[in-house]
Structure formats: C-alpha cells, structure tokens
Write a protein that holds these residues in place. Structure first.
Motif, PDB file in Angstrom:
ATOM      1  N   VAL A  64       0.876  -1.218   0.059  1.00 10.02           N
ATOM      2  CA  VAL A  64      -0.073   0.082  -0.106  1.00 10.02           C
ATOM      3  C   VAL A  64       1.017   1.346  -0.015  1.00 10.02           C
ATOM      4  O   VAL A  64       0.570   2.216  -0.841  1.00 10.02           O
ATOM      5  CB  VAL A  64      -1.056  -0.170   1.259  1.00 10.02           C
ATOM      6  CG1 VAL A  64      -1.696   1.421   1.395  1.00 10.02           C
ATOM      7  CG2 VAL A  64      -2.198  -1.152   0.979  1.00 10.02           C
ATOM      8  N   GLY A  67       2.705   1.727  -3.426  1.00  6.58           N
ATOM      9  CA  GLY A  67       1.402   2.060  -4.457  1.00  6.58           C
ATOM     10  C   GLY A  67       1.124   0.403  -5.319  1.00  6.58           C
ATOM     11  O   GLY A  67       0.657   0.606  -6.260  1.00  6.58           O
ATOM     12  N   LYS A  68       1.908  -0.660  -4.907  1.00  6.17           N
ATOM     13  CA  LYS A  68       1.561  -1.572  -5.805  1.00  6.17           C
ATOM     14  C   LYS A  68       0.099  -2.275  -5.218  1.00  6.17           C
ATOM     15  O   LYS A  68      -0.220  -3.048  -6.270  1.00  6.17           O
ATOM     16  CB  LYS A  68       2.567  -2.758  -4.889  1.00  6.17           C
ATOM     17  CG  LYS A  68       4.085  -2.606  -5.460  1.00  6.17           C
ATOM     18  CD  LYS A  68       4.869  -3.565  -5.139  1.00  6.17           C
ATOM     19  CE  LYS A  68       6.421  -3.377  -5.430  1.00  6.17           C
ATOM     20  NZ  LYS A  68       7.429  -3.994  -5.057  1.00  6.17           N
ATOM     21  N   GLU A  69      -0.568  -1.862  -4.370  1.00  7.35           N
ATOM     22  CA  GLU A  69      -1.607  -2.407  -3.761  1.00  7.35           C
ATOM     23  C   GLU A  69      -2.731  -1.172  -3.909  1.00  7.35           C
ATOM     24  O   GLU A  69      -2.542  -0.189  -3.251  1.00  7.35           O
ATOM     25  CB  GLU A  69      -1.789  -2.890  -2.599  1.00  7.35           C
ATOM     26  CG  GLU A  69      -3.152  -3.729  -2.012  1.00  7.35           C
ATOM     27  CD  GLU A  69      -3.602  -4.660  -2.669  1.00  7.35           C
ATOM     28  OE1 GLU A  69      -4.802  -4.653  -3.360  1.00  7.35           O
ATOM     29  OE2 GLU A  69      -3.020  -5.891  -2.837  1.00  7.35           O
ATOM     30  N   THR A  70      -3.816  -1.342  -4.496  1.00  9.10           N
ATOM     31  CA  THR A  70      -4.763   0.036  -4.760  1.00  9.10           C
ATOM     32  C   THR A  70      -6.067  -0.603  -3.975  1.00  9.10           C
ATOM     33  O   THR A  70      -6.800   0.433  -3.633  1.00  9.10           O
ATOM     34  CB  THR A  70      -5.253   0.244  -6.263  1.00  9.10           C
ATOM     35  OG1 THR A  70      -5.580  -1.072  -6.713  1.00  9.10           O
ATOM     36  CG2 THR A  70      -3.854   0.652  -6.723  1.00  9.10           C
ATOM     37  N   ASP A  71      -6.418  -1.780  -3.899  1.00 10.79           N
ATOM     38  CA  ASP A  71      -7.593  -2.193  -2.899  1.00 10.79           C
ATOM     39  C   ASP A  71      -7.488  -2.191  -1.633  1.00 10.79           C
ATOM     40  O   ASP A  71      -6.931  -3.048  -0.850  1.00 10.79           O
ATOM     41  CB  ASP A  71      -7.892  -3.664  -3.279  1.00 10.79           C
ATOM     42  CG  ASP A  71      -9.323  -4.068  -2.897  1.00 10.79           C
ATOM     43  OD1 ASP A  71      -9.968  -3.071  -2.391  1.00 10.79           O
ATOM     44  OD2 ASP A  71      -9.739  -4.982  -3.004  1.00 10.79           O
TER      45      ASP A  71
END
Length: 108
Positions: A64, A67-71
């Motif tokens: 998070v 920025g690799k995880e957006t959910d």
C-alpha cells in the motif's frame, strides 16, 4: 500419611469412579501419547498460521505504501483478520498461563 497409603486410596478412588461410569454407560477417555502429539501439532499449526497472517499484513502494508496495492478494502480486511487472530492467540496464552499458575499453586 505415607505415599503408599495415598497411592492405594487413589487407586481405590479410580476403580470406584470407573465402576460408576460403567454403570451409567459412560466411557472414560484415556489420554495417550498420540493425543499429546496431536495437540502439539495443532498448536504448532495455529502458531504457523498466525505468523503467516502477520507476514501477509506486513507485505500488504508495504504494498500500500509503495503503491503496488490499490484495493485498500481488502488490505484492511486482512489486517482486521490478523488483528483478531493475534488477540485470540494472546487470550489463549493468558488462559494457559492462568491454568498453569492455578496448578502450580495447588496444595496436596
């Protein structure tokens, strides 16, 4: 009382208890070494699952931030699951320590 007398009384108590259980149709569950190993396996598996949950949360947090995880919703769900698992593990530990201390403080 000497130890032989205590052992005889304990043996008599156990035989009386078994007779009562048989009369009532109850079966006594005996603890075998395999039961103890199964418990240790279950405990080890639970600790392993807790550790993997914490690793997933740590990786999700890094994803998070980078920025690799957006959910964010799924990350928060996994974080809440890991938090509940940790709280459960802490409570189980507390109860086990409490039971140990109770046994330790018993007087015979």
């Amino acid at each position: 009382m000497d130890s032989l007398s205590i052992e005889n009384q304990l043996a008599k108590y156990q035989s009386t208890l078994q007779a009562i259980q048989q009369a009532q149709g109850l079966t006594s569950a005996s603890v075998t070494p395999t039961d103890a190993s199964k418990f240790s396996d279950v405990l080890s598996q639970a600790i392993g699952n807790l550790n993997s949950n914490m690793d997933v949360v740590s990786q999700d947090t890094q994803n998070v931030i980078t920025g690799k995880e957006t959910d964010l919703g799924s990350v928060m769900t996994r974080m809440t699951e890991a938090q509940l698992a940790l709280q459960t593990a802490v409570q189980v530990r507390n109860k086990a320590l409490e039971a140990y201390n109770d046994l330790k403080n018993m007087q015979f």
